[in-house]
Design a protein around this motif. Sequence first.
Motif, PDB file in Angstrom:
ATOM      1  N   SER A  48      -2.343   1.857   2.730  1.00 28.20           N
ATOM      2  CA  SER A  48      -2.984   2.344   3.948  1.00 28.20           C
ATOM      3  C   SER A  48      -2.186   1.977   5.195  1.00 28.20           C
ATOM      4  N   GLY A  49      -0.980   1.488   4.984  1.00 28.39           N
ATOM      5  CA  GLY A  49      -0.160   1.046   6.103  1.00 28.39           C
ATOM      6  C   GLY A  49       0.852   2.078   6.524  1.00 28.39           C
ATOM      7  N   GLY A  50       1.931   1.570   7.045  1.00 30.16           N
ATOM      8  CA  GLY A  50       2.974   2.436   7.559  1.00 30.16           C
ATOM      9  C   GLY A  50       4.074   2.654   6.546  1.00 30.16           C
ATOM     10  N   PRO A  51       5.206   3.104   7.028  1.00 29.23           N
ATOM     11  CA  PRO A  51       6.315   3.471   6.157  1.00 29.23           C
ATOM     12  C   PRO A  51       6.891   2.290   5.370  1.00 29.23           C
ATOM     13  N   PHE A  52       7.336   2.612   4.170  1.00 25.12           N
ATOM     14  CA  PHE A  52       8.087   1.688   3.323  1.00 25.12           C
ATOM     15  C   PHE A  52       9.501   1.625   3.884  1.00 25.12           C
ATOM     16  N   LEU A  53      10.009   0.424   4.116  1.00 26.87           N
ATOM     17  CA  LEU A  53      11.326   0.259   4.734  1.00 26.87           C
ATOM     18  C   LEU A  53      12.420  -0.097   3.742  1.00 26.87           C
ATOM     19  N   GLY A  54      12.076  -0.301   2.490  1.00 26.87           N
ATOM     20  CA  GLY A  54      13.098  -0.566   1.488  1.00 26.87           C
ATOM     21  C   GLY A  54      12.856  -1.831   0.705  1.00 26.87           C
TER      22      GLY A  54
END
Length: 121
Positions: A48-54
Motif C-alpha cells: 500500500s506504499g510507494g514505488p519499489f526502489l530496488g
Amino acid sequence: MHSRSRMLTEADAVIFNSSAHLEPTTELSPYLIFSVVLGLSVPDLSESGGPFLGADGIRFGKTPVAGVTVRAGSRVISSRPSGSRAGWNVVQWETVGVDDDGEELVRFRRASLVRGEQPDE
C-alpha cells in the motif's frame, strides 16, 4: 516473519526456468527463491506504499529442493526523508528467506518509498 509462506514445487521450477530462458529443469533456481521471498515481503512492507526502489546485496545460501516451504522476515535498517517527495521516506529493509528448518536461503536489502512516518517492522 511475514504472514505468508509458499511451498515451491517441481512445476514452479520448470515454469520459472523455462520463462527465464534457462534449462527447463526441476531444480529450484536461486533467482526463483529470491523472487518468491521478495514477493512474500510485499504485502507487509510496500503493497500500500510507494514505488519499489530496488534490491541489492543479494546473498544466496542453501539451495533447497522441490517441496520446500519458504518463509520470509524483514527488519528496517534505515529510514530517511525523501529528497524529492515531501511527506515520503526512503525506507530500506533487510529481508531473509528461510526453509522449513530455518536455514537461510537468501538475504538482501530492498528499498521503497513509504508515505509518512517510519513504518513498523
